[in-house]
Design an enzyme around this catalytic site. Structure first.
Site, PDB file in Angstrom:
ATOM      1  N   GLU A  52     -21.758  19.146 -37.817  1.00  0.00           N
ATOM      2  CA  GLU A  52     -23.128  18.614 -37.746  1.00  0.00           C
ATOM      3  C   GLU A  52     -23.099  17.128 -37.406  1.00  0.00           C
ATOM      4  OE1 GLU A  52     -24.936  19.283 -41.587  1.00  0.00           O
ATOM      5  OE2 GLU A  52     -23.948  21.220 -41.799  1.00  0.00           O
ATOM      6  N   LYS A  80     -23.679  13.409 -37.835  1.00  0.00           N
ATOM      7  CA  LYS A  80     -23.934  12.641 -39.054  1.00  0.00           C
ATOM      8  C   LYS A  80     -25.043  11.643 -38.745  1.00  0.00           C
ATOM      9  CE  LYS A  80     -21.511  10.226 -42.761  1.00  0.00           C
ATOM     10  NZ  LYS A  80     -22.338   9.042 -42.917  1.00  0.00           N
ATOM     11  N   ASP A 122     -27.518   8.708 -38.953  1.00  0.00           N
ATOM     12  CA  ASP A 122     -27.396   7.402 -39.587  1.00  0.00           C
ATOM     13  C   ASP A 122     -28.743   6.984 -40.156  1.00  0.00           C
ATOM     14  OD1 ASP A 122     -26.182   5.167 -40.461  1.00  0.00           O
ATOM     15  OD2 ASP A 122     -25.999   4.197 -38.511  1.00  0.00           O
ATOM     16  N   TYR A 176     -30.319  19.335 -44.251  1.00  0.00           N
ATOM     17  CA  TYR A 176     -28.972  19.879 -44.024  1.00  0.00           C
ATOM     18  C   TYR A 176     -28.264  20.456 -45.242  1.00  0.00           C
ATOM     19  CZ  TYR A 176     -27.916  14.949 -45.129  1.00  0.00           C
ATOM     20  OH  TYR A 176     -27.871  13.715 -45.695  1.00  0.00           O
ATOM     21  N   LYS A 229     -15.838   9.973 -38.382  1.00  0.00           N
ATOM     22  CA  LYS A 229     -16.672   8.899 -37.837  1.00  0.00           C
ATOM     23  C   LYS A 229     -16.295   8.552 -36.393  1.00  0.00           C
ATOM     24  CE  LYS A 229     -19.005   6.533 -40.521  1.00  0.00           C
ATOM     25  NZ  LYS A 229     -18.945   5.802 -41.771  1.00  0.00           N
ATOM     26  N   CYS A 248     -20.384 -33.186 -35.683  1.00  0.00           N
ATOM     27  CA  CYS A 248     -21.451 -32.207 -35.847  1.00  0.00           C
ATOM     28  C   CYS A 248     -22.403 -32.281 -34.644  1.00  0.00           C
ATOM     29  CB  CYS A 248     -22.205 -32.500 -37.138  1.00  0.00           C
ATOM     30  SG  CYS A 248     -23.703 -31.527 -37.305  1.00  0.00           S
ATOM     31  N   CYS A 287     -26.027 -33.670 -36.082  1.00  0.00           N
ATOM     32  CA  CYS A 287     -26.276 -35.034 -36.578  1.00  0.00           C
ATOM     33  C   CYS A 287     -25.236 -36.037 -36.096  1.00  0.00           C
ATOM     34  CB  CYS A 287     -26.334 -35.046 -38.093  1.00  0.00           C
ATOM     35  SG  CYS A 287     -24.718 -34.850 -38.873  1.00  0.00           S
ATOM     36  N   CYS A 336     -19.319 -30.273 -41.206  1.00  0.00           N
ATOM     37  CA  CYS A 336     -20.002 -31.533 -40.946  1.00  0.00           C
ATOM     38  C   CYS A 336     -20.008 -32.343 -42.240  1.00  0.00           C
ATOM     39  CB  CYS A 336     -21.430 -31.223 -40.504  1.00  0.00           C
ATOM     40  SG  CYS A 336     -22.543 -32.609 -40.659  1.00  0.00           S
ATOM     41  N   CYS A 354     -27.766 -34.660 -42.481  1.00  0.00           N
ATOM     42  CA  CYS A 354     -27.700 -33.781 -41.305  1.00  0.00           C
ATOM     43  C   CYS A 354     -28.898 -32.827 -41.361  1.00  0.00           C
ATOM     44  CB  CYS A 354     -26.400 -32.986 -41.320  1.00  0.00           C
ATOM     45  SG  CYS A 354     -26.371 -31.685 -40.076  1.00  0.00           S
TER      46      CYS A 354
HETATM   47  S1  IVH Z   1     -23.824  16.527 -46.286  1.00  0.00           S
HETATM   48  C1  IVH Z   1     -21.945  17.074 -50.294  1.00  0.00           C
HETATM   49  N1  IVH Z   1     -24.631  16.467 -43.789  1.00  0.00           N
HETATM   50  O1  IVH Z   1     -23.819  11.084 -44.876  1.00  0.00           O
HETATM   51  C2  IVH Z   1     -22.678  16.953 -49.023  1.00  0.00           C
HETATM   52  N2  IVH Z   1     -24.562  14.422 -44.990  1.00  0.00           N
HETATM   53  O2  IVH Z   1     -21.359  10.144 -46.298  1.00  0.00           O
HETATM   54  C3  IVH Z   1     -23.165  15.586 -48.753  1.00  0.00           C
HETATM   55  N3  IVH Z   1     -25.343  12.488 -43.708  1.00  0.00           N
HETATM   56  O3  IVH Z   1     -25.048  10.926 -48.148  1.00  0.00           O
HETATM   57  C4  IVH Z   1     -23.975  15.345 -47.579  1.00  0.00           C
HETATM   58  N4  IVH Z   1     -25.824  13.568 -41.856  1.00  0.00           N
HETATM   59  O4  IVH Z   1     -26.650  10.465 -46.212  1.00  0.00           O
HETATM   60  C5  IVH Z   1     -24.379  15.744 -44.898  1.00  0.00           C
HETATM   61  N5  IVH Z   1     -25.356  16.575 -41.598  1.00  0.00           N
HETATM   62  C6  IVH Z   1     -25.116  15.860 -42.686  1.00  0.00           C
HETATM   63  C7  IVH Z   1     -25.333  14.467 -42.740  1.00  0.00           C
HETATM   64  C8  IVH Z   1     -25.038  13.782 -43.909  1.00  0.00           C
HETATM   65  C9  IVH Z   1     -25.824  12.397 -42.459  1.00  0.00           C
HETATM   66  C10 IVH Z   1     -25.175  11.344 -44.622  1.00  0.00           C
HETATM   67  C11 IVH Z   1     -25.815  11.556 -45.976  1.00  0.00           C
HETATM   68  C12 IVH Z   1     -24.681  11.508 -46.949  1.00  0.00           C
HETATM   69  C13 IVH Z   1     -23.665  10.716 -46.216  1.00  0.00           C
HETATM   70  C14 IVH Z   1     -22.281  11.050 -46.708  1.00  0.00           C
END
Ligand code: IVH
Length: 690
Positions: A121, A123, A125, A231, A319, A413, A416, A431, A437
């Site tokens: 999935e 992730k 942000d 999710y 990541k 600086c 000044c 400085c 200043c």
């Molecule tokens: S699962 C135990 N699924 O990432 C399961 N988290 O580092 C925990 N996040 O706190 C979360 N997309 O804020 C899950 N598809 C996704 C996610 C996701 C973003 C974030 C979420 C979580 C953090 C974990």
């Protein structure tokens, strides 16, 4: 950075202490103030380094180790919600090798050599939420907070149109969890509007989402366009789904938005291919993602795998590397900060880095420019690791034409003209102009009125700059004579002209009155705030509090500082030699003393009142926490113990009075038993501190 394998235990301990402090500071900035202090890549790097050192030196793991924390403490003002089922975090990895290790671990744990299917999935942000439904009706929502207790955001979440308020065919109790985010388009629009209105803009969509969701006034949340993806689940009275994939079908049927890029992968090759694919389409997605999350698809296997302290054993975050782009350095200029530090900044040919236009990058300091051999006119790789201040990663030497100019770091600086000197062992040049200043003077006033200092909301940065330029406020004490000076000249016999701010453009009687009222309100101030407000180098809020606690009154503190009592300073737990020198030097400067003396005519600095309760069973006892606490976080337990006058130590010794033992306690518990120290269960501890 030193290779982990070459660290001595002492070096490792020092580094772990440093990492704990830096990461705690970054967490506070990120979660409490929605205003990051480290960029994501740097944060991840420090966190990773911390884990690596801890793996090599498990006996050095600190009570306040960053690896033991999930997310944030509570921002005050929201009511709290205890999660009936903790909201966990995920372990991070950065390479496919680490993903492979993770999968191997899963297989080993399950004793199953065959491939295991994973849900992959994006992730998102954003900011995680938990929404509770009882009999199909939405009743409550919370942020993650520290994983155990979150903030009540029921009204705020309700303003997001995508959230179903009523669902059909749901278990009687159902908590749906997911991520609230702001789309890139909505983020740009909001920032543009704010910039036009002269308001502070957000660093990135994540901050904008967090800042918008965590509004005490849900009307403000409603004005910002937020979105969400669901999710996972929290507490449920019944769980008819057998896989993560099936759960997504339930979510869709209930009406929740589910990310269209979630994909079931049968093996690591598929995970890797999908990771590459998402990285490619990442910038064209309408929202920010910072990696992929892999979850064991089968719920039965998830349940067998269970949890480590704060993370599931069945999921991990993979990541993305930081986002980069190539651009040209048009110029290098110097910024002068409150303590006189000269910071070089690169003006860049504006470039799109992962969807954000970047036109400046920090160059940190003189040595960094030399080390990377950065010249004006160079083509460079810039990196924006999710947010705040972009950095120059490296120069592309092949692109040099010969026209590039080396940057000469000034020895004066630029604001000044005073000498700018660099002390031995220091990375920064400063400085020496002090308050003469303008740059330092302005930054100091800005610091003086900032939230943790005098907290005078009506004096924003722009106003301070204008007032300084016009000679209205030159030093902090001018703030407190403002009202009097404003009205001067109203007296028939006075030859002095009043300032009459209310006649200035952009001001009126009402706004001026409000400002004066705000200032009058702050004539009485607590000792820690006052010490912090002075802007002594290295003295942040925590140090100011330690000093306040130890000296009790400003008079005593000032007396010792003027008499250069550094010995007494370093004897205080938490004050080091370098800090002590900075403090004494601050009070050795005539203009600082002059300002302080004038200030004391206007403000009343309260003596420190220690709110620690010493009349308790824990008073002056040394206590050690070990293992996982279930009813509270370590931080909470520690805070509780400290507030009852206890000292909290990281390791067990014969001086330990109590060891509070949570689940899975290790060597500390064994040692406590050997030494015959009082061992308390979590419940016994709670009973004791009730
Ligand atoms: S699962 C135990 N699924 O990432 C399961 N988290 O580092 C925990 N996040 O706190 C979360 N997309 O804020 C899950 N598809 C996704 C996610 C996701 C973003 C974030 C979420 C979580 C953090 C974990």
């Amino acid at each position: 950075m030193k290779d982990i394998n070459q660290l001595t235990p002492l070096e490792a301990a020092i580094e772990l202490e440093y990492l704990a402090k830096e990461l705690a500071k970054a967490d506070a900035a990120y979660y409490q103030n929605d205003d990051p202090y480290l960029d994501d890549a740097e944060y991840d790097r420090l966190k990773h380094r911390n884990t690596e050192i801890e793996t090599k030196f498990p006996e050095l793991v600190r009570v306040d180790s960053p690896s033991k924390k999930v997310g944030s403490a509570i921002k005050s003002g929201f009511s709290k919600v205890s999660h009936s089922f903790p909201m966990l975090s995920l372990g991070d990895v950065f390479s496919i090798e680490e993903v492979e290790d993770f999968i191997m671990g899963v297989k080993r744990f399950l004793n199953s050599p065959a491939d295991i299917a994973f849900m992959s999935e994006p992730k998102i942000d954003g900011l995680s939420f938990s929404a509770r439904y009882e009999n199909g009706i939405f009743v409550k929502a919370a942020t993650r907070g520290d994983g155990i207790t979150g903030e009540d955001i029921t009204e705020n979440l309700k303003t997001i149109k995508q959230l179903p308020l009523k669902i059909e065919n749901a278990p009687a109790i159902l908590e749906v969890r997911g991520e609230v985010y702001m789309s890139k388009a909505d983020f740009f629009e909001l920032n543009e509007r704010y910039a036009n209105e002269g308001k502070k803009t957000f660093a990135n969509p994540r901050n904008a989402a967090a800042g918008s969701l965590r509004q005490l006034d849900a009307k403000i949340t409603a004005e910002r366009n937020l979105s969400l993806f669901a999710y996972t689940w929290g507490e449920v009275s019944q769980k008819p789904w057998k896989t993560q994939e099936e759960f997504f079908t339930y979510l869709k049927n209930w009406g929740f938005p589910v990310n269209p890029n979630n994909k079931l992968c049968q093996n690591i090759a598929e995970l890797e291919a999908n990771f590459a694919h998402l990285m490619e389409i990442r910038s064209s997605l309408p929202y920010d993602i910072d990696g992929m999350v892999y979850k064991v698809n089968s719920i039965e296997l998830q349940e067998r795998l269970g949890f480590l302290t704060r993370t599931p054993r069945w999921a991990i975050a993979h990541k993305f590397p930081a986002e980069q782009a190539i651009t040209k350095i048009n110029n290098i200029r110097i910024q002068v900060g409150r303590t006189g530090a000269l910071t070089p900044v690169a003006d860049l040919e504006p470039v799109n880095v992962g969807g954000v236009i970047v036109s400046h990058a920090t160059l940190h300091n003189e040595d960094e420019i030399k080390r990377k051999d950065i010249r004006i006119g160079d083509m460079v790789i810039v990196q924006r690791a999710g947010d705040v201040i972009p950095q120059v990663v490296q120069v592309i030497a092949e692109k040099r034409t010969g026209a590039e100019k080396e940057f000469e770091f000034p020895h004066n600086c630029p604001v000044c003209g005073a000498h700018a000197i660099r002390e031995e062992d220091e990375a920064v040049r400063r400085c020496t102009g002090g308050l003469s200043c303008p740059a330092q003077a302005i930054e100091r006033i800005i610091h003086f009125v900032s939230r943790d200092a005098f907290d005078i909301a009506g004096l924003g940065n722009k106003i301070v700059e204008d007032f300084y330029a016009e000679g209205i406020i030159k030093t902090p004490n001018d703030i407190f004579t403002l009202e009097e000076r404003n009205n001067g000249g109203d007296d028939l016999f006075s030859i002095e002209q009043g300032l009459h701010l209310e006649r200035k453009e952009g001001w009126g009687k009402k706004s001026v009155d409000n400002l004066f009222a705000a200032i009058r309100n702050k004539r009485k101030i607590s000792l820690p705030r006052f010490i912090y407000a002075l802007g002594i180098r290295q003295v942040g809020t925590a140090t100011a509090r330690i000093l306040a606690k130890n000296y009790g009154s400003f008079a005593k503190f000032m007396h010792d500082m003027i008499n250069k009592e550094t010995g007494k300073l370093v004897a205080i737990d938490g004050i080091g030699a370098a800090m002590a020198t900075d403090m004494v030097e601050f009070f050795a400067e005539e203009h600082n003393l002059d300002i302080i003396n004038k200030l004391l005519n206007h403000v009343d600095v309260e003596n420190f009142v220690d709110d620690t309760n010493y009349n308790t069973p824990l008073a002056s006892k040394t206590i050690v926490f070990t293992g996982t606490l279930e009813k509270m976080t370590r931080a909470e337990a520690k805070a509780k113990a400290l507030s009852l006058g206890a000292k909290v130590a990281g390791s067990v010794s014969k001086n330990t009075d109590f060891v509070v033992m949570g689940a899975d306690a290790g060597s500390k518990a064994t040692k406590a038993k050997e030494l015959g120290i009082n061992i308390l269960s979590e419940d016994e501890f709670l009973e004791l501190v009730k």
